[in-house]
Every structure is written in structure tokens, then in C-alpha cells.
Design a protein around this motif. Structure first.
Motif, PDB file in Angstrom:
ATOM      1  N   LEU A  90      42.345  48.310  81.673  1.00 31.11           N
ATOM      2  CA  LEU A  90      41.120  48.190  80.878  1.00 31.11           C
ATOM      3  C   LEU A  90      39.929  48.792  81.622  1.00 31.11           C
ATOM      4  O   LEU A  90      39.138  49.559  81.045  1.00 31.11           O
ATOM      5  CB  LEU A  90      40.857  46.723  80.549  1.00 31.11           C
ATOM      6  CG  LEU A  90      39.558  46.432  79.769  1.00 31.11           C
ATOM      7  CD1 LEU A  90      39.545  47.169  78.444  1.00 31.11           C
ATOM      8  CD2 LEU A  90      39.385  44.935  79.549  1.00 31.11           C
ATOM      9  N   LEU A  91      39.778  48.479  82.905  1.00 31.80           N
ATOM     10  CA  LEU A  91      38.644  49.014  83.672  1.00 31.80           C
ATOM     11  C   LEU A  91      38.777  50.517  83.891  1.00 31.80           C
ATOM     12  O   LEU A  91      37.757  51.220  83.984  1.00 31.80           O
ATOM     13  CB  LEU A  91      38.531  48.275  85.004  1.00 31.80           C
ATOM     14  CG  LEU A  91      37.618  47.048  85.058  1.00 31.80           C
ATOM     15  CD1 LEU A  91      36.171  47.465  84.817  1.00 31.80           C
ATOM     16  CD2 LEU A  91      38.032  46.001  84.016  1.00 31.80           C
ATOM     17  N   TRP A 108      32.208  52.405  86.460  1.00 33.08           N
ATOM     18  CA  TRP A 108      33.253  51.388  86.519  1.00 33.08           C
ATOM     19  C   TRP A 108      34.336  51.730  87.540  1.00 33.08           C
ATOM     20  O   TRP A 108      35.254  50.936  87.754  1.00 33.08           O
ATOM     21  CB  TRP A 108      33.917  51.227  85.153  1.00 33.08           C
ATOM     22  CG  TRP A 108      32.993  50.798  84.065  1.00 33.08           C
ATOM     23  CD1 TRP A 108      32.438  51.581  83.093  1.00 33.08           C
ATOM     24  CD2 TRP A 108      32.503  49.474  83.820  1.00 33.08           C
ATOM     25  NE1 TRP A 108      31.635  50.840  82.272  1.00 33.08           N
ATOM     26  CE2 TRP A 108      31.651  49.535  82.688  1.00 33.08           C
ATOM     27  CE3 TRP A 108      32.706  48.245  84.450  1.00 33.08           C
ATOM     28  CZ2 TRP A 108      31.018  48.407  82.181  1.00 33.08           C
ATOM     29  CZ3 TRP A 108      32.067  47.122  83.940  1.00 33.08           C
ATOM     30  CH2 TRP A 108      31.233  47.213  82.823  1.00 33.08           C
ATOM     31  N   SER A 151      35.188  56.798  80.639  1.00 31.38           N
ATOM     32  CA  SER A 151      34.025  57.077  79.808  1.00 31.38           C
ATOM     33  C   SER A 151      32.732  57.028  80.612  1.00 31.38           C
ATOM     34  O   SER A 151      31.796  57.790  80.349  1.00 31.38           O
ATOM     35  CB  SER A 151      33.942  56.083  78.647  1.00 31.38           C
ATOM     36  OG  SER A 151      33.784  54.753  79.133  1.00 31.38           O
ATOM     37  N   GLN A 152      32.660  56.134  81.638  1.00 30.59           N
ATOM     38  CA  GLN A 152      31.468  56.009  82.476  1.00 30.59           C
ATOM     39  C   GLN A 152      31.919  55.722  83.904  1.00 30.59           C
ATOM     40  O   GLN A 152      32.521  54.686  84.182  1.00 30.59           O
ATOM     41  CB  GLN A 152      30.559  54.878  81.979  1.00 30.59           C
ATOM     42  CG  GLN A 152      29.959  55.115  80.609  1.00 30.59           C
ATOM     43  CD  GLN A 152      29.088  53.958  80.151  1.00 30.59           C
ATOM     44  OE1 GLN A 152      29.003  52.924  80.810  1.00 30.59           O
ATOM     45  NE2 GLN A 152      28.442  54.125  79.007  1.00 30.59           N
ATOM     46  N   LEU A 203      37.409  52.166  80.852  1.00 26.51           N
ATOM     47  CA  LEU A 203      35.953  52.160  80.927  1.00 26.51           C
ATOM     48  C   LEU A 203      35.445  53.216  81.910  1.00 26.51           C
ATOM     49  O   LEU A 203      34.444  53.897  81.659  1.00 26.51           O
ATOM     50  CB  LEU A 203      35.455  50.780  81.354  1.00 26.51           C
ATOM     51  CG  LEU A 203      35.662  49.644  80.347  1.00 26.51           C
ATOM     52  CD1 LEU A 203      35.217  48.306  80.954  1.00 26.51           C
ATOM     53  CD2 LEU A 203      34.894  49.905  79.063  1.00 26.51           C
ATOM     54  N   PRO A 209      34.533  42.235  81.820  1.00 26.72           N
ATOM     55  CA  PRO A 209      35.721  43.028  81.480  1.00 26.72           C
ATOM     56  C   PRO A 209      36.945  42.646  82.305  1.00 26.72           C
ATOM     57  O   PRO A 209      38.078  42.752  81.812  1.00 26.72           O
ATOM     58  CB  PRO A 209      35.277  44.472  81.775  1.00 26.72           C
ATOM     59  CG  PRO A 209      33.801  44.448  81.717  1.00 26.72           C
ATOM     60  CD  PRO A 209      33.399  43.097  82.218  1.00 26.72           C
ATOM     61  N   THR A 255      30.099  43.382  85.336  1.00 28.54           N
ATOM     62  CA  THR A 255      31.338  43.803  85.995  1.00 28.54           C
ATOM     63  C   THR A 255      32.457  42.801  85.755  1.00 28.54           C
ATOM     64  O   THR A 255      33.602  43.185  85.498  1.00 28.54           O
ATOM     65  CB  THR A 255      31.094  43.965  87.510  1.00 28.54           C
ATOM     66  OG1 THR A 255      30.189  45.048  87.713  1.00 28.54           O
ATOM     67  CG2 THR A 255      32.388  44.249  88.237  1.00 28.54           C
TER      68      THR A 255
END
Length: 785
Positions: free
Chosen positions: A406-407, A417, A413-414, A410, A225, A222
């Protein structure tokens, strides 16, 4: 706002805890609870556990914390309950084990329940309690350093934004909320550094480094990133500086940030692993991460100082690249998460690895489960390019915006996060509030106030409103998930009762394995953790085996004693694909052991004995079933056929059971248990003459005193009694009491134990006093409460 946030957190947690305990009481209705045992590693007899939790991770936190308390080893590095028979490594953060143990000790002191038992209860509320302490510590600091409005929004967001506050949820305990909190603090302390005086900036930068290092300790996956996003924010800040839009940013603070964070990370690594468990696992906190952070801080400082390329620059770049180089050069030793098999399993079959859009199922899901907080990024970008802002304001926006962006990428996509992304967007909201309320150069028109108010209402009100409505709604009873959890617990207790103190290794789907291990104190094979790659491969290899013989060889190598296949996630089709390197979208291949086992047209192999587990007699468990198969490679084909018939009869398929018994007797007319089973069918059908004839066929066979299992001998005695043969009945009942051991009594099903006690009274047998006392105590405990 802090008082309101704490009040809401307390009320909402109490409401959830009451609802959770009400559902637990409803699910436990009529089911005997395990008795306390001072010498048990769990506090309950037979090593059982009782408390249902909301998350699979919570079960592991409880089991590991109890192991730490029982053994006195406060740095848990290995568990034996998983990846049987070898066990597996554990890399979870020890301070969180310590926190759960501390809360459990306070529970023990307040309630008097044993400390080990209190760990289960403490897991229900240790998370909300930790969030409350976080609010009390962080919000007053934010008010002093960042201003009243930013601190007020921080307090409200910490309890109202569900993806973040839910990670501190009631009903379980986990580390994800703590990791998100560390990420948020890393950003907030940097905001304090760029907006404070030069004297306070260095302290704030060091505090940010400490928070980031704590985040690496709790969950490196965690925090890394987040640190990368802050590096991007620093680069954006440098670009703005080069463009002449703001004055130079003091570059020495970046070097101090990297050294503080890297040094603290190294210290935390030594606290966790030194001296006996040093290694190269980069999935968790490691000295290479500390080196990379220190190198990144030095590079950012050199970039800000506009130094030319030098050896120091090259060394800093090598330090930053060191973790990646280690992963590329030795992936198996350093980063097992990159394993193709493990990655495919996670991406294809674990919901938290699915795209964020999978959560968007209606407006309520958008406003509550996802939240529209990331829209604050539009305001941050507009303010960043608007002009008329102080250098500190621009620095605050740049540093808070980039890690959140940025998070969020992420999270798209998943969805795993999302909670960290929302924590960072809360930091961005604090930065926007800081810029627009304390800078003094931002005009608040009526339209802007209205727009900001509507946005904050959409961010902060949906969950409190829903929670308020839930508080006035009637309890809905047990959910489908509650039913599933109670069924697994009931099954685990039943299997533990049947097996007594014998070691048991279960093979089931990954989630069910965790629950069975937790409730029954068994050993498992495959659970969904990267530390258990070997166990997951074994599970897939067995379930996906091309034939039963291959499956048996693998089962025996792992010491598996019982297969447990549940209808709500047997992991059979998934294993069939994974064993052959296929993806979730590919068709299920033919010839996989577990898939064939579940198909109605295929018989059970002779080396398994189906156990007739029946679910609790309640409407809520209607139409649910579990297939429990004992691994018995030593039994003959005839014995296997009789056991299958007994199973079919116990599950209600009497016609198929009778047909199977007749087939056995056609080839083996003197098979004792086949005759006993046939007599059971005849008695149930009230075929008195046929029943008497079958019993007469049995009597000559008993002269040789054939070896029988305890439950089978009781069944034989019952049929003899039903045929009116008291002498033979007495002989079998006396044989039971003469040969049974305490573990044999404990393994008897409640109904079978009741039959034994009734027959004993009927024939006036005189059992050993200690065995009789044990049997009567177990029978009393088996009665519904």
C-alpha cells in the motif's frame, strides 16, 4: 552486524558532519559571526541565528525548540514568526522538541556554549544519535524474539537503505525518520505476536499498538496508511483462513491491538493538547483516530470469530468511518489539507509530491536513492502461496506484505512516501528471513543462496560503497545549494543590521521566507505548512495581484516591511497561476505584480525603495543577486526616483542611474539628494569642475537644514569634503553625531560607517563617547576575519 552497523553509522555521520562544517567554514570565510547575547531568545545578538542546515523543516524545529526553552512552555501550540501579523498554530510533536532540547543541553554541558545556541549545533547530529539509540534498542530485541538472521538484516538495513536512514540524516533534524521507525515497529511487534507463544503474543500485540500510537503522535499522515495496510493484511489472513490454508488466527488479539493502540493514541492526544488546545484537527493525532482504530480492531476480531451482523458490528463500522465522516461534513474545520488551493500548491510545486519516477536518474539513483528492496515482495508472495509453511509463517508474510504494498503504491504517485515504504519493506525482509531461516521447512539450495546473496548485496552495499568512496575523495567545496543558503543568511544578517531592533516582516518565496526568518529573526508570511494556509494565500494574493495598488493594500494589511525577491525561486510565476486557479502546466497569465516586477521593462512602483544589497566578494557568489525592496508608501515620486538611481548605481548600472538623476533635476532642480547623488557620479568619474559646480548648487540649499536620512547626510558630508569645504563638512559631521541615535549607527552599512569615522577624524569632530565607542566596535566587527 549490530556492532558493524553502529560503527558505520558513527563513521558516516562523522564524515558528513566534517564535510558539512568544512563547507560552513568556507562559506563563512571573511564574514563576521554574530556575537553572543544572554538576553536574546536565540542566544545571538539581534536574535540572529548562524547554523546552516540541510532541510527547511530543520529550521522550524530549531526555532520552535528555542522558543520552548526561552518561554518554558514545553507544549508549543503557536508561533508568531509566521503568517504575520497574526501568527499560526503549530501541531508538531512535543517529545521531539524535547529530544532536541535534551541533546542541546548535553552539548551545552560539554562545550560551554549557551543552551539556546547549542540547539542549532545539536540539530546537526540529533538525528543520527536517535538512529543509533533505535538500533541499540530494537536489534537485540529482534534477535531474541525473531532470530539472529532477521535481526542482522534489520541492523544492516536501518543504516544502509538511504530513503530510511537518510531521514535521520546528519546536518538537520526532522520527524520523518521517527515516524518511519514507529511504522516499522508496529509491524515487527505484530510479527513477534504471531510467531511467539500465546503468553508472549498479547504483550507483543500491545507493544505494536503502543508503537502505532506513537506513530500517530509523531505524524498521523504517515501512520494511518500503515494501520490501513495492516488491516488489509488481516483481511488477507482471514481469507486464507476461510480458504482452509491455515488454522484460525486468534481473533482476540485484534481486539486487544485496537484497544491498546486506540487507548494509547487517546492518552498521547491528551498529553499533547489537554486541557487548553482541544480541537478538531484530523491532520494530526485525534480521538477520532483512536476511536477508528479501536473499532477496526473489534471488527477484525468479529470477522475472525465469524459472528453474524449485529449492533456491535454496525457500531464498529461507524467508529472506523468517523474520521472520514467528519472530514466530509466539516472539511474546513477538520482537514485543511483537502483545500483545493493547498493541494494544488503541494502537488504542482513541491518536489516531494512528485512521482517516484522523477528520482530515477541513472543506476546509482536507483540503487542508492530509491533502493531495490521492494523486490523482496516477490519472494514474500512466492512464499505465501508456496505451501509447506507453518500458520505463523504465513501470518508473518501476510501482515508484513500488505502495508508495504500500500505504501509503495502511494510512493509511486508521491515520492514523500518512499522512506515509509522502505521501512515497511525492511519489515517484510525480516519476515522473509524469519520464515526461511527459523521455520525449519525451507530448503536452502545453492541457487537460492546465491540469488539471496546477490539480492542482499544490491540492497545493502550500494550506499556503504558510495560512502567509502566519498570518504577518500577531495572536498568539492561549496555546492550550488550551499551558495544559495549562505547568500540568504548573509542577506538576512545585512537586513537585520540595517533595521536594528525595529520589527521586520519579510515577504519572499516560501523556502526563502523560512531561511530569512531563521537567520534574521524576522516575521514572515508564507511558508509551506498546512497550518499556514492563510499565510500562503496571502503570499499568492500579493505576488499574483493584478496591479501594484492592490499589492500595496495587501502588503500594508499584513504589515510587510520588505519584499525579498531571489532569482533561484522567486515564486512569482507560481503565484500568478495559483492566484487565478491555474495549474503548473498552464501558461503564466499576464498582469501579475511579482512577475511584472521581475521583468526588465517595468519600473519599480513609487512606494518601494530598492536597497543596494551586495553579495559577499568571493568568486563563489559571482553573478548572484537579490532584490530587496523596502515598503515606503510615504515617499514622494521624486524621492522614489532618487532612491532608484542610488540603487542602480550601487548595483553597477551607472549610466541608467545618471539618466534618472538628470530627469529628476530637470523637474526639481533644488532636490538635495538628487544633487548629492549627481556629485557622487561626478567624483567617481573624476569630473572635478562639474563636481565643484554641483556642490556649489547644494550649499545654499543647506541653510534650511533639510531633513536627511543618516546615510544620506554622511554622503553629503563626503561630497563637501571632496570639494574642499572643511567648514561645511564639519557642520554636517557634527550634525550627524548630534542627531544620530544608537539604532542609526547600527543601521549604517559597513562602508558608510567607515566613511563617517574617517570624516570625524579628518575634521576633528568630537562625537558623544558612547556613540563613538559603538561605531568603532561595529566597524571592528565588520572587518573580514
Amino acid at each position: 552486524m549490530l556492532a558493524a552497523a553502529l560503527l558505520f553509522l558513527a563513521a558516516d555521520s562523522a564524515r558528513k558532519l566534517a564535510a558539512f562544517r568544512a563547507a560552513t567554514a568556507l562559506g563563512e570565510q571573511g564574514r563576521p559571526a554574530p556575537s553572543l547575547a544572554a538576553d536574546s531568545p536565540t542566544g545571538y545578538a539581534d536574535g540572529r541565528r548562524s547554523q546552516i542546515l540541510q532541510s527547511t523543516d530543520g529550521y522550524h524545529w530549531v526555532m520552535q525548540t528555542q522558543q520552548m526553552i526561552a518561554t518554558g512552555d514545553w507544549r508549543l501550540r503557536r508561533v508568531n514568526y509566521d503568517n504575520a501579523p497574526d501568527g499560526r498554530e503549530v501541531h508538531w510533536c512535543s517529545p521531539l522538541h524535547g529530544w532536541l532540547a535534551l541533546v542541546a543541553w548535553a552539548d551545552h554541558a560539554a562545550t560551554g556554549r549557551p543552551w539556546l545556541v547549542a540547539v542549532e549545533s545539536a540539530a546537526l547530529y540529533a538525528g543520527p544519535l536517535l538512529l543509533g539509540l533505535f538500533l541499540l534498542g530494537v536489534v537485540p530485541w529482534a534477535a531474541r524474539r525473531l532470530g539472529a538472521w532477521p535481526a542482522a538484516l534489520l541492523a544492516a538495513g536501518l543504516v544502509a537503505i538511504v530513503p530510511l536512514s537518510g531521514e535521520f540524516g546528519t546536518g538537520s533534524f526532522d520527524h520523518h525518520g521517527v515516524a518511519a521507525g514507529c511504522a516499522l515497529l508496529t509491524v515487527l511487534f505484530l510479527l513477534a505476536a504471531v510467531t511467539g507463544s500465546p503468553e508472549t503474543a498479547s504483550r507483543a500485540v500491545i507493544a505494536s499498538g503502543l508503537a502505532g500510537a506513537a506513530g500517530l503522535w509523531v505524524n498521523a499522515a504517515t501512520q494511518i496508511p500503515v494501520l490501513a495496510g495492516l488491516g488489509l493484511g488481516a483481511l488477507l489472513l482471514h481469507w486464507l483462513t476461510r480458504a482452509g490454508k491455515i488454522p484460525p488466527f486468534d481473533p482476540r488479539l485484534w481486539r486487544m491491538w485496537g484497544l491498546a493502540g486506540g487507548g494509547a493514541s487517546l492518552l498521547f492526544y491528551l498529553v499533547e493538547y489537554f486541557p487548553s488546545h482541544l480541537g478538531w484537527r484530523l491532520e494530526v493525532n485525534h480521538p477520532l483516530h483512536a476511536l477508528a482504530w479501536a473499532g477496526a480492531g473489534d471488527l477484525l476480531a468479529r470477522l475472525g470469530e465469524r459472528r453474524k451482523l449485529s449492533i456491535g458490528t454496525i457500531l464498529g463500522a461507524l467508529a472506523v468511518a468517523a474520521p472520514l465522516l467528519a472530514v466530509l461534513l466539516a472539511p474546513a474545520r477538520t482537514f485543511v489539507v483537502a483545500d483545493k488551493f493547498l493541494w494544488t500548491l503541494h502537488v504542482d510545486y513541491i518536489s516531494e509530491f512528485s512521482p517516484l519516477l522523477a528520482r530515477l536518474q541513472g543506476v546509482e539513483a536507483l540503487l542508492v536513492l530509491v533502493n531495490v528492496l521492494p523486490l523482496v515482495g516477490l519472494a514474500a508472495i512466492w512464499l505465501l502461496w508456496r505451501g509447506k509453511l507453518t500458520p505463523a509463517s504465513r501470518a508473518s508474510l501476510a501482515l508484513s506484505l500488505m502495508p508495504a504494498v500500500l505504501l509503495t503504491l502511494l510512493a509511486l504517485s508521491q515520492q514523500r512516501w518512499l522512506h515509509v515504504a522502505d521501512a515497511l519493506w525492511l519489515g517484510a525482509l525480516v519476515a522473509v528471513a524469519l520464515v526461511t531461516t527459523t521455520a525449519g521447512d525451507f530448503p536452502w539450495s545453492a541457487a537460492r543462496r546465491t540469488g539471496a546473496g546477490l539480492f542482499l548485496a544490491l540492497v545493502l552495499l550500494p550506499y556503504p560503497l558510495r560512502a567509502g568512496l566519498d570518504a577518500f575523495r577531495a572536498q568539492a567545496g561549496l555546492s550550488r545549494e550551499n551558495i544559495r543558503q549562505f547568500v540568504v543568511r548573509d542577506l538576512a544578517w545585512w537586513l537585520r543590521r540595517r533595521t536594528g531592533t525595529d520589527p521586520v516582516t519579510v515577504l519572499s518565496g516560501p523556502t526563502a521566507t523560512t531561511e530569512l526568518v531563521y537567520h534574521g529573526s524576522f516575521h514572515g508570511v508564507g511558508t509551506l505548512y498546512w497550518e499556514n494556509l492563510a499565510g500562503l494565500r496571502a503570499l499568492v494574493d500579493i505576488f499574483g495581484a493584478a496591479n501594484p495598488d492592490r499589492a500595496l493594500a495587501l502588503l500594508r494589511a499584513r504589515g510587510v516591511t520588505h519584499l525579498v525577491i531571489l532569482p533561484w525561486g522567486p515564486f512569482a510565476q507560481e503565484s500568478a497561476r495559483l492566484a487565478r486557479g491555474l495549474r503548473a502546466a498552464d501558461p503564466v497569465p499576464a498582469g501579475a505584480f511579482a512577475v511584472d516586477l521581475l521583468e526588465s521593462g517595468r519600473g519599480l512602483p513609487d512606494w518601494v525603495r530598492p536597497l543596494p544589497y551586495r553579495l559577499p566578494e568571493t568568486e563563489r557568489f559571482k553573478d548572484q543577486f537579490a532584490l530587496v525592496l523596502e515598503i515606503a508608501p510615504e515617499q514622494t515620486a521624486t524621492e522614489a526616483a532618487v532612491h532608484r538611481a542610488q540603487f542602480l548605481a550601487a548595483m553597477g548600472d551607472t549610466a541608467s542611474a545618471q539618466q534618472l538623476i538628470r530627469q529628476v533635476l530637470a523637474g526639481n532642480p533644488d532636490e538635495v539628494m538628487a544633487l548629492v547623488t549627481l556629485a557622487q557620479f561626478q567624483r567617481a568619474a573624476r569630473e572635478r569642475s562639474a563636481h565643484n559646480n554641483t556642490v556649489e548648487r547644494l550649499r545654499p540649499l543647506l541653510r534650511t537644514d533639510p531633513p536627511l536620512e543618516p546615510a544620506d547626510r554622511i554622503a553629503l558630508a563626503l561630497e563637501l569634503a571632496a570639494a574642499g569645504i572643511p567648514d561645511a563638512t564639519y557642520a554636517q559631521v557634527a550634525r550627524c553625531w548630534a542627531t544620530f541615535q544608537p539604532q542609526d549607527i547600527r543601521r549604517l552599512a559597513p562602508g558608510t560607517l567607515a566613511v563617517l569615522l574617517q570624516l570625524t577624524r579628518d575634521v576633528k569632530a568630537v562625537p558623544p563617547p558612547e556613540l563613538l565607542a559603538l561605531a568603532e566596535s561595529l566597524s571592528a566587527a565588520d572587518r573580514p576575519h
